[in-house]
Design a protein around this motif. Structure first.
Motif, PDB file in Angstrom:
ATOM      1  N   LEU A 226       2.486   7.161  -3.682  1.00  0.00           N
ATOM      2  CA  LEU A 226       2.628   5.724  -3.721  1.00  0.00           C
ATOM      3  C   LEU A 226       1.400   4.738  -3.158  1.00  0.00           C
ATOM      4  CD1 LEU A 226       6.511   5.963  -2.600  1.00  0.00           C
ATOM      5  CD2 LEU A 226       5.545   5.644  -4.652  1.00  0.00           C
ATOM      6  N   CYS A 227       0.715   5.404  -2.564  1.00  0.00           N
ATOM      7  CA  CYS A 227      -0.460   4.442  -2.073  1.00  0.00           C
ATOM      8  C   CYS A 227      -1.623   5.131  -2.114  1.00  0.00           C
ATOM      9  CB  CYS A 227      -0.044   4.186  -0.340  1.00  0.00           C
ATOM     10  SG  CYS A 227       1.185   3.273   0.071  1.00  0.00           S
ATOM     11  N   ASN A 241      -1.014  -0.085  -3.344  1.00  0.00           N
ATOM     12  CA  ASN A 241       0.314   0.402  -3.558  1.00  0.00           C
ATOM     13  C   ASN A 241       0.446   0.981  -4.939  1.00  0.00           C
ATOM     14  OD1 ASN A 241       1.523  -0.004  -1.115  1.00  0.00           O
ATOM     15  ND2 ASN A 241       1.794  -2.127  -1.686  1.00  0.00           N
ATOM     16  N   CYS A 242       0.904   1.955  -5.577  1.00  0.00           N
ATOM     17  CA  CYS A 242       0.784   2.628  -6.686  1.00  0.00           C
ATOM     18  C   CYS A 242       2.266   2.563  -7.233  1.00  0.00           C
ATOM     19  CB  CYS A 242       0.055   3.859  -6.654  1.00  0.00           C
ATOM     20  SG  CYS A 242       0.202   4.616  -8.387  1.00  0.00           S
ATOM     21  N   ASP A 243       2.653   1.732  -7.908  1.00  0.00           N
ATOM     22  CA  ASP A 243       3.974   1.767  -8.629  1.00  0.00           C
ATOM     23  C   ASP A 243       3.877   2.311 -10.183  1.00  0.00           C
ATOM     24  OD1 ASP A 243       5.883   0.583  -6.605  1.00  0.00           O
ATOM     25  OD2 ASP A 243       4.357  -0.858  -6.710  1.00  0.00           O
ATOM     26  N   TYR A 257      -1.168  -1.052  -9.938  1.00  0.00           N
ATOM     27  CA  TYR A 257      -1.752  -1.098  -8.482  1.00  0.00           C
ATOM     28  C   TYR A 257      -1.912  -2.752  -7.766  1.00  0.00           C
ATOM     29  CZ  TYR A 257      -3.745   3.091 -10.393  1.00  0.00           C
ATOM     30  OH  TYR A 257      -3.674   4.338 -11.051  1.00  0.00           O
ATOM     31  N   GLN A 260      -1.561  -5.184  -0.470  1.00  0.00           N
ATOM     32  CA  GLN A 260      -0.825  -5.917   0.504  1.00  0.00           C
ATOM     33  C   GLN A 260      -1.187  -7.401   0.491  1.00  0.00           C
ATOM     34  OE1 GLN A 260       1.945  -5.128   2.064  1.00  0.00           O
ATOM     35  NE2 GLN A 260       1.988  -2.875   1.520  1.00  0.00           N
TER      36      GLN A 260
END
Length: 284
Positions: A226-227, A241-243, A257, A260
Motif C-alpha cells: 500500500l506504500c 500511497n499506492c491504491d 500513487y 501525503q
C-alpha cells in the motif's frame, strides 16, 4: 432462454438509437423513435425476417455470432451485452487474451488526477494507459514499444539502473516481483489459449531464475504494497500511497500513487509535474 424479455430488450435498445448515431439519414417518413427493424438487421448482418421474429418472441435460439452482431449494431455496453446473452441463454464468449482496450471514462479519470500519478495495468502487468505525472515519476511510456511497457519484463529481465536500481528504484521491488509472478499464474489460468500470455511465461521462465523459482511455488496472491518509495534520479526519494482500483469487466487495474499532503514527497510530485519527462540529471 426468455424469448419475451429478449424481444422487449432488443426493441428498447433499438428505439433509443438515432439514425445519425450509426451514420444513417433520418428521412422524412420516420414515424417511430430510433432505428427500423430492417436497419438493425442490416447492421447486424442478419435477415430482417429473423430479427423481427426475435423482437416478437417467435425466433429460435440465436447463436453467439448473431448476438455479437446485435451487440455491435445496437451499440450495447459491456453490461448490456452480458444481459443480452443471459436473456438468450448463451454464455458470453470469454476473450482469448487479457483485454487491452481501456474505457474512455478511465482515460478521462487519469487526466483528472493532476496531483496523482496513475497507470492502467492489464492482467499481465502491461501498462495500457498513463497520465503525465506517471511518466515523470516512472518513465515516458509513450516512448517505449509495447513489449517494453510490460512491468514483468522490466523487473525480471530488464537491466538494472544506476546503483543497481530495478524498476524505477522502487522500495518494494522484491515484493512486487513476488506478487506479480503469482498474479501472472492466475492470469495464465484465466487465458489458457492466449499465445501472448504463454509466450510471456516462457520468456520469463527461460530468462529469469528468480521468476522460475516463484512460478514453481504455485502461489496465488492479488495485492501489492500500500506504500512505496521511488528513488527518482532528479528529485530523490518520493514516498507514495499506492491504491489499486479493479476494473472487473476488463480484468484491468488502475494504480494511483499519491503523496501525503504537506510532505516533501508531495512537493517532489509538484516539481515533477512541472519538469515532466525531461532529465535534468543527464549530461549536457
Amino acid at each position: 432462454m426468455d424469448k419475451r424479455e429478449l424481444g422487449a430488450f432488443l426493441r428498447s435498445r433499438r428505439e433509443r438509437i438515432a439514425p445519425a448515431d450509426v451514420g444513417l439519414p433520418a428521412g422524412p417518413r420516420r414515424h417511430t423513435p430510433g432505428l427500423r427493424r430492417d436497419e438493425v438487421a442490416h447492421l447486424a448482418f442478419i435477415s430482417t425476417e429473423y430479427y423481427t421474429r426475435l423482437e416478437q418472441a417467435r425466433a429460435p435460439h440465436p447463436s453467439r455470432e448473431v448476438l455479437e452482431g446485435l451487440t455491435r449494431a445496437l451499440r450495447l455496453t459491456d453490461s448490456e451485452r452480458a444481459h443480452l446473452h443471459l436473456l438468450a441463454g448463451v454464455e458470453p464468449q470469454r476473450p482469448v487474451g487479457p483485454p487491452r482496450a481501456v474505457r474512455q471514462s478511465i482515460l478521462d479519470l487519469l487526466y483528472r488526477l493532476p496531483q496523482a500519478a496513475a497507470i492502467v495495468l492489464s492482467a499481465t502487468h502491461e501498462v495500457l494507459a498513463w497520465n503525465d505525472l506517471a511518466c515523470a515519476l516512472m518513465e515516458d511510456f509513450s516512448a517505449l514499444p509495447r513489449r517494453d511497457r510490460n512491468l514483468l519484463r522490466r523487473v525480471f529481465l530488464g537491466p538494472k539502473g544506476p546503483g543497481g536500481r530495478r524498476l524505477y528504484g522502487v522500495s518494494d521491488v522484491d515484493e512486487f516481483a513476488r506478487t506479480s509472478a503469482k498474479q501472472l499464474r492466475a492470469a495464465a489460468a484465466r487465458y489458457p489459449d492466449d499465445p501472448e500470455v504463454a509466450g510471456l511465461v516462457e520468456e520469463l521462465l527461460s530468462g529469469s531464475e528468480e521468476f522460475r523459482t516463484l512460478w514453481e511455488s504455485h502461489d496465488i496472491v492479488d495485492r501489492v504494497a500500500l506504500c512505496k518509495t521511488f528513488a527518482h534520479p532528479v528529485v530523490g526519494a518520493v514516498s507514495v500511497n499506492c491504491d489499486v482500483l479493479d476494473i472487473a469487466d476488463r480484468d484491468q487495474q488502475v494504480v494511483i500513487y499519491t503523496a501525503q499532503p504537506g510532505s516533501p514527497s508531495e512537493e517532489a510530485l509538484r516539481l515533477l509535474s512541472v519538469l515532466g519527462t525531461q532529465r535534468m540529471d543527464a549530461p549536457g
